[in-house]
Design a protein around this motif. Structure first.
Motif, PDB file in Angstrom:
ATOM      1  N   ASP A   1      -2.864 -14.344 -45.065  1.00 37.22           N
ATOM      2  CA  ASP A   1      -1.852 -14.369 -43.867  1.00 37.22           C
ATOM      3  C   ASP A   1      -2.497 -13.392 -42.790  1.00 37.22           C
ATOM      4  OD1 ASP A   1       1.504 -14.283 -43.254  1.00 37.22           O
ATOM      5  OD2 ASP A   1      -0.038 -14.879 -41.825  1.00 37.22           O
ATOM      6  N   TYR A   2      -3.413 -13.790 -41.865  1.00 35.25           N
ATOM      7  CA  TYR A   2      -4.001 -12.713 -40.919  1.00 35.25           C
ATOM      8  C   TYR A   2      -3.086 -12.210 -40.069  1.00 35.25           C
ATOM      9  CZ  TYR A   2      -4.527 -15.467 -36.532  1.00 35.25           C
ATOM     10  OH  TYR A   2      -4.438 -16.231 -35.424  1.00 35.25           O
ATOM     11  N   ASN A   3      -2.064 -13.109 -39.757  1.00 36.74           N
ATOM     12  CA  ASN A   3      -1.077 -12.374 -38.616  1.00 36.74           C
ATOM     13  C   ASN A   3       0.097 -12.266 -38.849  1.00 36.74           C
ATOM     14  OD1 ASN A   3      -0.526 -15.399 -39.166  1.00 36.74           O
ATOM     15  ND2 ASN A   3      -0.577 -15.726 -36.977  1.00 36.74           N
ATOM     16  N   ASN A   4       0.390 -12.166 -40.139  1.00 37.43           N
ATOM     17  CA  ASN A   4       1.617 -11.901 -40.928  1.00 37.43           C
ATOM     18  C   ASN A   4       2.779 -12.648 -40.459  1.00 37.43           C
ATOM     19  OD1 ASN A   4       0.583  -9.992 -42.699  1.00 37.43           O
ATOM     20  ND2 ASN A   4       0.749  -8.453 -41.064  1.00 37.43           N
ATOM     21  N   ASP A   5       2.627 -13.983 -40.212  1.00 36.19           N
ATOM     22  CA  ASP A   5       3.756 -14.833 -39.844  1.00 36.19           C
ATOM     23  C   ASP A   5       4.251 -15.729 -40.939  1.00 36.19           C
ATOM     24  OD1 ASP A   5       1.847 -17.685 -38.580  1.00 36.19           O
ATOM     25  OD2 ASP A   5       1.625 -16.841 -40.657  1.00 36.19           O
ATOM     26  N   GLY A   6       4.002 -15.214 -42.105  1.00 34.05           N
ATOM     27  CA  GLY A   6       4.507 -15.970 -43.434  1.00 34.05           C
ATOM     28  C   GLY A   6       3.718 -17.216 -43.800  1.00 34.05           C
ATOM     29  N   ARG A   7       2.710 -17.444 -43.423  1.00 34.95           N
ATOM     30  CA  ARG A   7       1.976 -18.574 -43.511  1.00 34.95           C
ATOM     31  C   ARG A   7       0.364 -18.192 -43.878  1.00 34.95           C
ATOM     32  NH1 ARG A   7       5.564 -21.099 -39.130  1.00 34.95           N
ATOM     33  NH2 ARG A   7       3.724 -20.349 -37.727  1.00 34.95           N
ATOM     34  N   LEU A   8      -0.012 -18.948 -44.944  1.00 35.18           N
ATOM     35  CA  LEU A   8      -1.358 -18.661 -45.399  1.00 35.18           C
ATOM     36  C   LEU A   8      -2.548 -19.278 -44.349  1.00 35.18           C
ATOM     37  CD1 LEU A   8      -1.135 -18.986 -49.288  1.00 35.18           C
ATOM     38  CD2 LEU A   8      -1.435 -17.171 -47.963  1.00 35.18           C
ATOM     39  N   ASP A   9      -3.404 -18.602 -44.046  1.00 32.34           N
ATOM     40  CA  ASP A   9      -4.222 -19.229 -43.115  1.00 32.34           C
ATOM     41  C   ASP A   9      -5.574 -19.310 -43.919  1.00 32.34           C
ATOM     42  OD1 ASP A   9      -2.753 -16.549 -41.495  1.00 32.34           O
ATOM     43  OD2 ASP A   9      -2.650 -18.811 -40.686  1.00 32.34           O
ATOM     44  N   ILE A  10      -6.595 -20.085 -43.259  1.00 29.35           N
ATOM     45  CA  ILE A  10      -7.897 -20.156 -44.084  1.00 29.35           C
ATOM     46  C   ILE A  10      -9.114 -19.962 -43.344  1.00 29.35           C
ATOM     47  CG2 ILE A  10      -9.144 -22.059 -45.116  1.00 29.35           C
ATOM     48  CD1 ILE A  10      -6.769 -23.977 -44.978  1.00 29.35           C
ATOM     49  N   TYR A  11      -9.844 -19.368 -44.256  1.00 29.85           N
ATOM     50  CA  TYR A  11     -11.186 -18.967 -43.389  1.00 29.85           C
ATOM     51  C   TYR A  11     -12.448 -19.204 -44.080  1.00 29.85           C
ATOM     52  CZ  TYR A  11     -14.216 -15.452 -41.099  1.00 29.85           C
ATOM     53  OH  TYR A  11     -15.199 -14.905 -40.375  1.00 29.85           O
ATOM     54  N   VAL A  12     -13.363 -19.849 -43.353  1.00 30.84           N
ATOM     55  CA  VAL A  12     -14.396 -20.908 -44.053  1.00 30.84           C
ATOM     56  C   VAL A  12     -15.665 -20.212 -43.508  1.00 30.84           C
ATOM     57  CG1 VAL A  12     -15.307 -23.022 -44.530  1.00 30.84           C
ATOM     58  CG2 VAL A  12     -12.921 -22.710 -44.302  1.00 30.84           C
ATOM     59  N   THR A  13     -16.662 -19.939 -44.369  1.00 28.50           N
ATOM     60  CA  THR A  13     -17.913 -19.517 -43.901  1.00 28.50           C
ATOM     61  C   THR A  13     -18.796 -20.707 -43.763  1.00 28.50           C
ATOM     62  OG1 THR A  13     -18.388 -19.047 -46.250  1.00 28.50           O
ATOM     63  CG2 THR A  13     -17.872 -17.036 -44.648  1.00 28.50           C
ATOM     64  N   SER A  14     -20.024 -20.613 -43.354  1.00 22.23           N
ATOM     65  CA  SER A  14     -20.607 -21.766 -42.786  1.00 22.23           C
ATOM     66  C   SER A  14     -22.217 -21.179 -42.639  1.00 22.23           C
ATOM     67  CB  SER A  14     -20.197 -22.362 -41.367  1.00 22.23           C
ATOM     68  OG  SER A  14     -20.148 -21.649 -40.676  1.00 22.23           O
ATOM     69  N   TYR A  15     -22.946 -22.105 -41.844  1.00 24.96           N
ATOM     70  CA  TYR A  15     -24.478 -22.013 -41.702  1.00 24.96           C
ATOM     71  C   TYR A  15     -24.662 -21.391 -40.343  1.00 24.96           C
ATOM     72  CZ  TYR A  15     -29.204 -23.706 -42.518  1.00 24.96           C
ATOM     73  OH  TYR A  15     -30.526 -23.467 -42.929  1.00 24.96           O
ATOM     74  N   GLN A  16     -26.179 -21.242 -40.045  1.00 28.19           N
ATOM     75  CA  GLN A  16     -26.614 -20.485 -39.042  1.00 28.19           C
ATOM     76  C   GLN A  16     -26.027 -21.328 -37.575  1.00 28.19           C
ATOM     77  OE1 GLN A  16     -30.731 -20.723 -39.102  1.00 28.19           O
ATOM     78  NE2 GLN A  16     -31.044 -19.760 -37.057  1.00 28.19           N
ATOM     79  N   LYS A  17     -25.957 -20.816 -36.711  1.00 32.20           N
ATOM     80  CA  LYS A  17     -25.385 -21.434 -35.487  1.00 32.20           C
ATOM     81  C   LYS A  17     -24.367 -22.145 -35.463  1.00 32.20           C
ATOM     82  CE  LYS A  17     -30.515 -22.403 -34.341  1.00 32.20           C
ATOM     83  NZ  LYS A  17     -31.221 -23.488 -34.039  1.00 32.20           N
ATOM     84  N   GLU A  18     -23.543 -21.748 -36.670  1.00 26.96           N
ATOM     85  CA  GLU A  18     -21.995 -22.204 -36.815  1.00 26.96           C
ATOM     86  C   GLU A  18     -21.287 -20.945 -36.916  1.00 26.96           C
ATOM     87  OE1 GLU A  18     -22.249 -24.799 -40.036  1.00 26.96           O
ATOM     88  OE2 GLU A  18     -23.171 -26.301 -39.145  1.00 26.96           O
ATOM     89  N   LEU A  19     -19.997 -20.745 -36.133  1.00 33.17           N
ATOM     90  CA  LEU A  19     -19.258 -19.874 -36.550  1.00 33.17           C
ATOM     91  C   LEU A  19     -18.465 -19.860 -37.688  1.00 33.17           C
ATOM     92  CD1 LEU A  19     -17.604 -19.228 -32.811  1.00 33.17           C
ATOM     93  CD2 LEU A  19     -19.298 -17.807 -34.102  1.00 33.17           C
ATOM     94  N   ALA A  20     -18.382 -18.840 -38.475  1.00 34.11           N
ATOM     95  CA  ALA A  20     -17.369 -18.759 -39.616  1.00 34.11           C
ATOM     96  C   ALA A  20     -16.251 -18.922 -38.956  1.00 34.11           C
ATOM     97  CB  ALA A  20     -17.559 -17.493 -40.567  1.00 34.11           C
TER      98      ALA A  20
END
Lengths: 456, 560
Positions: free
Chosen positions: B302-321
């Motif tokens: 929960d990156y913003n502490n709003d009580g909900r689980l957020d998701i973070y996904v990594t990726s390839y070059q020229k693509e933002l995580a």
């Protein structure tokens, strides 16, 4: 006969002979003028039509058309400048026999086949682009245009440091040109250096507030910095300059979406599809936005179309490349080289070397069967040089490539009219009018040609 | 005067980066060297390994380190076969190789790992997702493991594995097993690729996609393959990192799969262990612009502490995580650009990732492990590099992240080709440290030396009716104006495992008002008025603390 009479007679004889010669010369001269006028009125001969060979500032001559056609082996064996012999003027394509007035010209100059291109390796294509730009730089060392073009080539080769160096030199040579700033800005954008991209885009706009791409780059940089409100202004500005840019309209929609304004976003995405019905990502964002707006049926339709286009996109790459090479595919390379050669041609034309420009545009047309820019330039060049049949053939190619472009139909119509092929001319003009019914110029031309036909 | 003022401002701005990670690898005794198993033929499996696990294998209160290794591929000759390695945490940043003693030196081609007490006997078992047969190590409870793969029935054939997770899919009290698979690879299907004449690894789409597997725990040490019955195997793709969590907060565990060059999957659990793939409708299949990414690792928090689980996904070059914010109605929105959560990642291939509160200020920062797949990339693309420094993004607390990679200590200057990353408190000093597995090299061990002063609390769960480690349980910690949530996960990030012990930074708040635990299966326990700066063990059903002395961490700053 007295001496004086004799002298006088001799003098008279001399004078008379002089007058005769003078009159004869005058007669010949007048005859020549008359003949010239008559001949010109009949149109240019094949010999006159043949573009003249350009002798470039470097003293070099270009690869001739024979070598262009036999690409792989000949290209590999291209002689150096020192040993280069002046190329023979290539044989002009024979004028096709007169066609019945009701039939369209068959586009035949040149008719590129995909298989011709695919026989070239990527290495050969890259070399062709590099060689053309290098030659241009050598011919015009004080012109920043070729240096900027070389920057583009370096980007295509993954050599961004060299590309940036080229554009920095462009800026140094011509601080009032925007290309240098924008070239570097695009590199920084791709690197994720959004602050630098923003700064450079703004510098470009200080030079030219209506510079194409500047606002688009600025908007993308601002989006990357999480400043959608400012990005909104930039994209709106870009669309005033380039109203038919599907990409800019898409980005504007994305900005509205980031701001949570889904209805505005939807409107922009739908406008994107008007410009480009196969804009794959537009279907995705429409599906998402419609779902957010609880328009489930529309969302489902957009999702379905998105998936179809996605499958098609991947099928085109299947067995050729992975996504890692999406930008590296042979198709993309030949298209990139075509674009480079078109720009090289434009540079030569600007310096007055029309023949050299034509060679590059003809080559670009072979490399990219769908390139309209090089074909537009060829058509204009042929028209200026009264090479009407060739101009017409190129116009017919343009009509095939972009059948919804009214200008191309109009251009073909005018050329047919010049060749007195009235029925075909009218057919083309009517197509132009159908696509652009409010165009007064098209309407007037159409009416004039109808009158001409009726008078006959 | 103006210069002085400017310098003061500059120094104060720099001082705002409170996170410090120091490289202590050299002095730890960890001598592991990863091998990719290749000999120059560039088989795709060489390029994508591997993960690692941080877990307390012997129950002594210290987190130990388990590193996966490659194995010789066709054409590769070695003197001694490489193998995985287990390092016991002796305390004080010293580790001992106990691989042989523990019996976990698998010599298969290691790709993914997860940890969970699948037999509910009170100790952590280990599952390896390999290229080739998978391995299940059952913990005997005495510091040794036994290979229970055959008995359990989870070998999985000769697939190319990826991430793996233990989860209680059917909420029956024991841990089931989800196994992600990458692609169909054989030596015969290998494709040689080049760019501008430079040899490179092929891409995933040069091989057919694979389906994932779900095994139901029968409760007797065996598993049944329910991939088809559960709806999991109906979807084939190029699976990589995975995480099992409850993003829709309906009390059951769902499954997220990061797919390489394809839409990501979100398998929604109907509460009975049957799943429906809803990634597209949920808005996390593609990025903000509708592009599929070459997704690698997936993490939730929960990156913003709003009580909900957020998701973070990594990726390839020229693509933002990418950071996907949980909107609360089963949908997500890619907020990467709005939050700056992809800053610094565009030029690199990104892998292991963690949403971790490194400075204990009450919000989760982001650590991203970076390193290219292509060891020849510099020869045809000067915008990237095979070796890369990792990225650290500090959460500013107002919904944005700032790239502090250059300011967060020497540990962030390490430049290798990183893959899996795992996060836990290795020295029990109340802050979260980092271990990174680097392809073809030694790992990187980063000690967290962030500025002290903030409070924290760590929570370990002990299930009784539900699975023993509390995998899948949702924990809510309230301290004054701050409410945070987290879950216990088995397997996360890039094919790795960490975080069985939950960590919450509390900032200056010196008291926890309430801890609530919602166990997978429905029961809820609450604790009130809990002291900070300690590890709290919560046993299901008691609503009380259970804290053996050996599990108590010292207050911050005191050495062991």
């Amino acid at each position: 006969m007295t001496a004086s009479a004799s002298t006088s007679r001799k003098t008279f004889s001399r004078d008379r002979r002089g007058r005769v010669w003078w009159l004869a010369a005058l007669a010949v001269g007048c005859t020549g003028v008359v003949v010239f006028i008559v001949i010109r009125s009949l149109g240019p001969t094949a010999a006159e039509s043949a573009p003249r060979e350009d002798v470039l500032p470097s003293g070099e001559n270009l690869v001739n058309a024979e070598r262009d056609k036999a690409a792989p082996a000949a290209a590999a064996a291209e002689p150096t400048a020192a040993s280069d012999k002046p190329p023979s003027v290539p044989p002009e394509p024979a004028a096709p026999p007169p066609r019945p007035s009701g039939s369209r010209a068959t586009p035949s100059t040149p008719t590129p086949k995909t298989s011709d291109v695919t026989q070239l390796t990527e290495e050969q294509l890259r070399k062709e682009a590099i060689d053309a730009v290098t030659r241009l730089m050598k011919d015009f060392p004080n012109d920043p245009d070729p240096i900027g073009l070389m920057g583009n080539v370096h980007v295509g080769l993954g050599q961004t440091a060299e590309a940036v160096a080229c554009w920095e030199k462009c800026i140094e040579m011509a601080p009032n040109r925007v290309d240098g700033y924008l070239g570097i800005a695009e590199v920084r954008l791709k690197e994720g250096q959004f602050e630098k991209a923003e700064e450079l885009a703004r510098q470009a706009m200080q030079v030219d507030s209506r510079a194409a791409r500047a606002n688009k780059i600025l908007g993308e940089a601002l989006l990357g910095l999480g400043k959608p409100n400012e990005a909104l202004v930039a994209f709106q500005q870009e669309l005033k300059i380039s109203p038919n840019s599907a990409r800019s309209r898409f980005l504007l929609g994305q900005t509205y979406r980031q701001l949570g304004q889904h209805l505005e976003a939807k409107e922009r995405y739908e406008a994107v599809l008007q410009l480009d019905p196969d804009y794959t990502e537009a279907y995705y964002v429409l599906a998402i936005v419609c779902a957010r707006l609880r328009l489930q049926d529309e969302a489902a339709e957009y999702r379905k179309r998105f998936q179809e286009l996605k499958d098609r996109d991947w099928a085109n790459l299947q067995g050729i490349r992975s996504v890692f090479d999406r930008e590296e595919s042979l198709f993309s390379s030949s298209r990139n080289v075509a674009r480079t050669l078109t720009n090289v041609g434009l540079a030569y034309r600007q310096h007055g070397y029309a023949w050299t420009a034509e060679k590059h545009w003809r080559r670009a047309a072979i490399l990219d069967p769908e390139d309209t820019v090089c074909r537009e330039e060829l058509a204009a060049l042929y028209q200026q040089n009264r090479r009407t049949e060739e101009a017409l053939q190129v116009c017919e190619q343009l009509r095939e490539i972009a059948p919804k472009n009214a200008r191309y139909h109009y251009g073909a119509g005018v050329l047919y009219a010049r060749m007195n092929r009235v029925d075909v001319a009218l057919s083309a003009l009517e197509q132009a009018l159908e696509l652009d019914p409010d165009n007064e110029s098209y309407r007037d031309t159409c009416a004039r040609i109808r009158r001409t036909r009726e008078e006959k | 005067m103006a210069v002085l003022l400017w310098l003061c401002l500059l120094s104060s701005a720099r001082a705002q980066c409170t996170i410090r990670l120091e490289d202590v690898t050299a002095n730890t005794g960890i001598t592991f060297q990863h091998t990719h198993g290749g000999c120059g033929r560039r088989y795709i499996v060489e390029s994508v390994s591997a993960g690692l696990a941080l877990f307390d294998y012997d129950g002594d209160g210290d987190v130990d380190v388990y590193l996966l290794n490659g194995a010789p591929l066709q054409g590769t000759e070695v003197e001694a076969p490489p193998r995985n390695a287990l390092y016991r945490n002796e305390g004080g940043w010293r580790f001992t190789d106990v691989t042989d003693r523990a019996g976990v030196g698998d010599s298969g081609f290691g790709l993914g790992v997860c940890v969970g007490d699948y037999d509910n006997d009170g100790d952590a078992d280990l599952f390896l997702d390999n290229y080739g047969p998978n391995v299940l190590y059952r913990n005997r409870g005495d510091g040794t493991f036994t290979d229970a793969t055959r008995e359990a029935g989870v070998a999985g054939g000769r697939r190319v594995g990826a991430g793996a997770n233990f989860l209680d899919a059917d909420r029956d009290g024991d841990l089931d097993l989800f196994v992600s698979n990458y692609l169909m690879f054989t030596y015969d299907t290998h494709v040689a690729r080049t760019t501008r004449g430079v040899p490179k690894y092929p891409g995933p789409r040069d091989h057919a996609p694979e389906s994932n597997l779900l095994y139901r725990n029968n409760g007797d040490g065996t598993f049944t393959d329910v991939s088809e019955a559960s709806g999991i195997s109906a979807h084939r793709s190029w699976g990589m990192g995975t995480i099992c969590c409850d993003p829709d907060d309906d009390g059951d565990t769902d499954i997220l799969v990061a797919n390489d060059v394809a839409a990501n999957f979100l398998f929604m659990n109907d509460g009975t262990g049957k799943f429906k793939e809803v990634g597209f409708l949920a808005g996390m299949a593609y990025d903000f612009n509708g592009f599929e990414h070459a997704s690698m690792g997936v993490e939730c928090g929960d990156y913003n502490n709003d009580g909900r689980l957020d998701i973070y996904v990594t990726s390839y070059q020229k693509e933002l995580a990418s950071l996907y914010q949980n909107l609360g109605n089963g949908t997500f929105e890619d907020v990467t650009q709005m939050t700056g959560a992809g800053a610094g990642t565009l030029p690199y291939v990104t892998w292991g990732n963690g949403l971790v509160d490194f400075d204990n200020d009450g919000d989760r920062d982001i650590f991203v492990a970076c390193g290219h797949i292509q060891d020849t990339i510099e020869r045809y693309d000067d915008t990237s590099s095979y070796h890369a420094r990792n990225v650290l993004l500090m959460n500013t607390g107002n919904g944005r992240f700032v790239n502090v990679s250059d300011r967060a200590g020497v540990g962030m200057q390490v430049k290798l080709s990183s893959r899996g990353a795992a996060f836990d408190d290795l020295d029990n000093d109340g802050d979260v440290d980092v271990v990174v597995l680097n392809s073809r090299r030694e790992p990187t061990i980063l000690r967290n030396d962030s500025l002290p002063g903030n409070h924290w609390i760590q929570i370990r769960l002990r299930g009784t009716k539900t699975n023993r480690d509390g995998v899948g349980a949702r924990v809510t910690v309230t301290a004054g104006d701050l409410t945070q949530i987290d879950e216990v996960h088995s397997g996360r990030g890039y094919q790795s495992h960490y975080g069985t012990r939950l960590h919450f930074g509390l900032g200056r708040r010196d008291r926890v008002d309430r801890i609530e635990v919602r166990w997978i299966g429905g029961g809820v326990d609450r604790l009130e008025n809990v002291a900070v700066d300690r590890l709290v063990t919560i046993t299901e059903g008691t609503g009380k603390q259970a804290s053996p002395p050996s599990a108590q961490p010292r207050a911050p700053g005191l050495a062991r």
